[in-house]
Motif scaffolding. Structure first.
Motif, PDB file in Angstrom:
ATOM      1  N   ASP A  97     -22.517  47.567 -25.249  1.00 16.24           N
ATOM      2  CA  ASP A  97     -22.788  48.453 -24.106  1.00 16.24           C
ATOM      3  C   ASP A  97     -21.534  49.129 -23.554  1.00 16.24           C
ATOM      4  OD1 ASP A  97     -25.478  47.739 -24.231  1.00 16.24           O
ATOM      5  OD2 ASP A  97     -25.135  45.977 -22.953  1.00 16.24           O
ATOM      6  N   VAL A  98     -20.698  49.638 -24.436  1.00 18.84           N
ATOM      7  CA  VAL A  98     -19.484  50.312 -23.966  1.00 18.84           C
ATOM      8  C   VAL A  98     -19.856  51.704 -23.465  1.00 18.84           C
ATOM      9  CG1 VAL A  98     -17.183  51.137 -24.634  1.00 18.84           C
ATOM     10  CG2 VAL A  98     -18.112  49.045 -25.659  1.00 18.84           C
ATOM     11  N   ALA A  99     -19.375  52.029 -22.290  1.00 17.46           N
ATOM     12  CA  ALA A  99     -19.587  53.386 -21.759  1.00 17.46           C
ATOM     13  C   ALA A  99     -18.223  53.942 -21.361  1.00 17.46           C
ATOM     14  CB  ALA A  99     -20.512  53.333 -20.559  1.00 17.46           C
ATOM     15  N   ILE A 123     -18.487  60.115 -31.137  1.00 22.42           N
ATOM     16  CA  ILE A 123     -18.508  58.864 -31.903  1.00 22.42           C
ATOM     17  C   ILE A 123     -19.860  58.168 -31.722  1.00 22.42           C
ATOM     18  CG2 ILE A 123     -17.506  56.531 -31.990  1.00 22.42           C
ATOM     19  CD1 ILE A 123     -14.796  57.774 -31.167  1.00 22.42           C
ATOM     20  N   LYS A 124     -20.318  58.107 -30.467  1.00 21.50           N
ATOM     21  CA  LYS A 124     -21.595  57.451 -30.149  1.00 21.50           C
ATOM     22  C   LYS A 124     -22.755  58.138 -30.872  1.00 21.50           C
ATOM     23  CE  LYS A 124     -22.329  54.281 -27.006  1.00 21.50           C
ATOM     24  NZ  LYS A 124     -22.536  52.871 -27.352  1.00 21.50           N
ATOM     25  N   ALA A 125     -22.742  59.477 -30.821  1.00 21.63           N
ATOM     26  CA  ALA A 125     -23.831  60.229 -31.436  1.00 21.63           C
ATOM     27  C   ALA A 125     -23.839  60.032 -32.956  1.00 21.63           C
ATOM     28  CB  ALA A 125     -23.694  61.710 -31.087  1.00 21.63           C
ATOM     29  N   ALA A 126     -22.641  59.947 -33.546  1.00 21.35           N
ATOM     30  CA  ALA A 126     -22.552  59.795 -34.999  1.00 21.35           C
ATOM     31  C   ALA A 126     -22.778  58.352 -35.438  1.00 21.35           C
ATOM     32  CB  ALA A 126     -21.177  60.271 -35.477  1.00 21.35           C
ATOM     33  N   GLY A 127     -22.545  57.419 -34.533  1.00 17.11           N
ATOM     34  CA  GLY A 127     -22.674  55.995 -34.892  1.00 17.11           C
ATOM     35  C   GLY A 127     -21.549  55.511 -35.775  1.00 17.11           C
ATOM     36  N   LYS A 128     -20.457  56.266 -35.834  1.00 14.26           N
ATOM     37  CA  LYS A 128     -19.304  55.847 -36.641  1.00 14.26           C
ATOM     38  C   LYS A 128     -18.020  56.422 -36.043  1.00 14.26           C
ATOM     39  CE  LYS A 128     -19.625  59.684 -39.829  1.00 14.26           C
ATOM     40  NZ  LYS A 128     -20.031  60.265 -41.044  1.00 14.26           N
ATOM     41  N   VAL A 129     -16.921  55.723 -36.304  1.00 15.46           N
ATOM     42  CA  VAL A 129     -15.604  56.180 -35.839  1.00 15.46           C
ATOM     43  C   VAL A 129     -14.815  56.653 -37.045  1.00 15.46           C
ATOM     44  CG1 VAL A 129     -13.689  55.594 -34.294  1.00 15.46           C
ATOM     45  CG2 VAL A 129     -15.657  54.068 -34.436  1.00 15.46           C
ATOM     46  N   MET A 184      -9.478  48.457 -32.337  1.00 14.30           N
ATOM     47  CA  MET A 184      -9.866  49.527 -31.400  1.00 14.30           C
ATOM     48  C   MET A 184     -11.357  49.837 -31.543  1.00 14.30           C
ATOM     49  SD  MET A 184      -7.245  50.163 -29.609  1.00 14.30           S
ATOM     50  CE  MET A 184      -6.683  48.484 -29.821  1.00 14.30           C
ATOM     51  N   ALA A 185     -11.834  49.897 -32.795  1.00 15.71           N
ATOM     52  CA  ALA A 185     -13.260  50.159 -33.020  1.00 15.71           C
ATOM     53  C   ALA A 185     -14.092  49.065 -32.356  1.00 15.71           C
ATOM     54  CB  ALA A 185     -13.545  50.227 -34.521  1.00 15.71           C
ATOM     55  N   ALA A 186     -13.672  47.805 -32.534  1.00 16.76           N
ATOM     56  CA  ALA A 186     -14.430  46.681 -31.960  1.00 16.76           C
ATOM     57  C   ALA A 186     -14.505  46.798 -30.441  1.00 16.76           C
ATOM     58  CB  ALA A 186     -13.787  45.360 -32.373  1.00 16.76           C
ATOM     59  N   LYS A 187     -13.376  47.158 -29.831  1.00 13.81           N
ATOM     60  CA  LYS A 187     -13.370  47.252 -28.364  1.00 13.81           C
ATOM     61  C   LYS A 187     -14.174  48.466 -27.885  1.00 13.81           C
ATOM     62  CE  LYS A 187      -9.844  44.055 -27.757  1.00 13.81           C
ATOM     63  NZ  LYS A 187     -10.187  42.689 -27.397  1.00 13.81           N
ATOM     64  N   LEU A 188     -14.385  49.442 -28.785  1.00 12.40           N
ATOM     65  CA  LEU A 188     -15.239  50.584 -28.427  1.00 12.40           C
ATOM     66  C   LEU A 188     -16.710  50.314 -28.776  1.00 12.40           C
ATOM     67  CD1 LEU A 188     -13.098  53.637 -29.678  1.00 12.40           C
ATOM     68  CD2 LEU A 188     -13.257  52.735 -27.350  1.00 12.40           C
ATOM     69  N   GLY A 189     -16.969  49.142 -29.380  1.00 11.95           N
ATOM     70  CA  GLY A 189     -18.351  48.761 -29.671  1.00 11.95           C
ATOM     71  C   GLY A 189     -18.778  48.999 -31.115  1.00 11.95           C
ATOM     72  N   PHE A 190     -17.811  49.152 -32.021  1.00 11.51           N
ATOM     73  CA  PHE A 190     -18.153  49.449 -33.413  1.00 11.51           C
ATOM     74  C   PHE A 190     -17.602  48.391 -34.369  1.00 11.51           C
ATOM     75  CE2 PHE A 190     -18.587  53.366 -31.164  1.00 11.51           C
ATOM     76  CZ  PHE A 190     -19.745  53.909 -31.709  1.00 11.51           C
ATOM     77  N   LEU A 249     -10.706  58.515 -22.960  1.00 12.45           N
ATOM     78  CA  LEU A 249     -10.580  57.707 -24.186  1.00 12.45           C
ATOM     79  C   LEU A 249      -9.187  57.086 -24.272  1.00 12.45           C
ATOM     80  CD1 LEU A 249     -11.873  56.687 -26.791  1.00 12.45           C
ATOM     81  CD2 LEU A 249     -11.068  58.762 -27.931  1.00 12.45           C
ATOM     82  N   ARG A 250      -8.166  57.851 -23.891  1.00 15.13           N
ATOM     83  CA  ARG A 250      -6.799  57.312 -23.924  1.00 15.13           C
ATOM     84  C   ARG A 250      -6.701  56.074 -23.029  1.00 15.13           C
ATOM     85  NH1 ARG A 250      -2.103  59.171 -21.102  1.00 15.13           N
ATOM     86  NH2 ARG A 250      -3.128  61.152 -20.671  1.00 15.13           N
ATOM     87  N   ASN A 251      -7.294  56.163 -21.818  1.00 20.69           N
ATOM     88  CA  ASN A 251      -7.277  55.001 -20.917  1.00 20.69           C
ATOM     89  C   ASN A 251      -8.015  53.820 -21.531  1.00 20.69           C
ATOM     90  OD1 ASN A 251      -5.804  56.278 -18.928  1.00 20.69           O
ATOM     91  ND2 ASN A 251      -7.610  57.032 -17.828  1.00 20.69           N
ATOM     92  N   ALA A 252      -9.161  54.103 -22.158  1.00 25.58           N
ATOM     93  CA  ALA A 252      -9.953  53.014 -22.759  1.00 25.58           C
ATOM     94  C   ALA A 252      -9.181  52.353 -23.899  1.00 25.58           C
ATOM     95  CB  ALA A 252     -11.283  53.562 -23.262  1.00 25.58           C
ATOM     96  N   LEU A 253      -8.465  53.156 -24.698  1.00 25.99           N
ATOM     97  CA  LEU A 253      -7.691  52.591 -25.811  1.00 25.99           C
ATOM     98  C   LEU A 253      -6.498  51.794 -25.281  1.00 25.99           C
ATOM     99  CD1 LEU A 253      -7.793  55.651 -28.248  1.00 25.99           C
ATOM    100  CD2 LEU A 253      -9.003  53.478 -28.547  1.00 25.99           C
TER     101      LEU A 253
END
Ligand code: GLU
Length: 304
Positions: free
Chosen positions: A51-53, A63-69, A101-107, A264-268
């Protein structure tokens, strides 16, 4: 010093086995873990956030729409970003950082699409939207910050020199007069030699592995780039190559992203800080670059 391709391949294989034998203490050895990692230990796994927003991030929306990073990485830098020719798998510290980074973004790792980058196309790939992120031994600096943004740093390297094992003449950057030095176009090490060391003859290619071939065939006297990269090449051919070990710059590695995506920079940056405090950064390091016996403190992120 001319070596045939067969000899080189054999040396690389032996070096990989030697590194595998060193292993990392405290974790089970699977022999195949890590998709070609130097350590041979089981690949670390990172908890995938749910549930990353991230509000206000155009890249994250995509990224969310594509389902991939889509992540730009190096493919020929052992210990950092190396693509295994047989399996097509990538391995190295940057790959672990990409997975983190992908894991922390939910991927999960299987939602990452790796794209091979070279030094000169990292900014264009981000500017054109070819990739969402770049994790590719990518030094944060003001010139690049004019066109892309960076989270991090997640690691600090330093420019150094790779030379023939029996070379006693190149002791550091001040001993390059009349020497042929190879580096990569679009990299900070090439720029530094061009601007600050005109006494050296700079030869450039698009990848460092091509420079290493030039060195082993005797066409150049040295390869210059970050010590972390050079140590990987030296480990592949320990009887032939050595790192001089006199770093002459600071190369803070950042995660490149599209300019202006501050959310996104802050989230990373949050993700890097979390990985440092929950131990994932160390797991990633020990599994990859830690094989060379180094144990650095993780850097503090720069929220510019
Ligand atoms: N870190 C330096 C840079 O970003 C050298 C390594 C590389 O070319 O990837 O230019």
């Amino acid at each position: 010093m001319t070596r045939t391709r067969t000899t080189l391949t054999a040396t690389v294989f032996v070096a990989a086995l030697t590194l595998a034998a060193c292993g990392n203490e405290g974790s089970p050895t699977t022999g195949t873990g890590g998709g070609g990692s130097a350590s041979g230990d089981a690949a670390p796994s990172y908890a995938v956030a749910s549930d990353v927003a991230i509000t206000g991030s155009p890249t994250f929306d995509k990224i969310k729409a594509a389902g991939k990073v889509r992540i730009g990485v190096k493919a020929d830098q052992p210990g950092i970003g190396l693509k295994d020719a047989a399996s097509g798998q990538y391995a190295g510290f940057d790959i672990e950082i990409a997975k983190l980074m992908a894991a922390k973004l939910g991927f999960a790792p299987d939602a990452i699409e790796y794209t091979e980058t070279v030094s000169a196309n990292r900014e264009p790939f981000l500017q054109q939207g070819t990739v969402d992120l770049v994790v590719a031994s990518y030094t944060i600096n003001d010139k690049r910050k004019a066109v892309v943004d960076f989270a991090g740093p997640y690691y600090i390297a330093g420019q150094d020199l790779l030379v023939a094992k029996d070379d006693t003449s190149i002791t550091g950057v001040d001993a390059l007069s009349g020497k042929k030095v190879c580096s990569v176009e679009g990299s900070t090490p090439a720029t530094r030699i061009r601007d600050e060391h005109p006494e050296a003859t700079l030869v450039t290619f698009d990848t460092y592995s091509k420079c290493v071939e030039q060195l082993t065939s005797g066409s150049v006297d040295a390869v210059t780039t970050d010590d972390a990269i050079l140590r990987g090449y030296a480990a592949q051919q320990p009887d032939v190559l050595k790192v001089v070990g006199a770093p002459f710059s600071e190369e803070p590695y950042g995660i490149g992203l599209a300019k202006g995506d501050t959310a996104l920079r802050n989230a990373l940056n949050d993700a890097i800080e979390a990985a440092v405090s929950d131990g994932d950064w160390k797991k990633a390091y020990d599994f990859t670059l830690g094989g060379s016996g180094t144990d650095p403190e993780p850097p503090t992120v720069d929220r510019y």
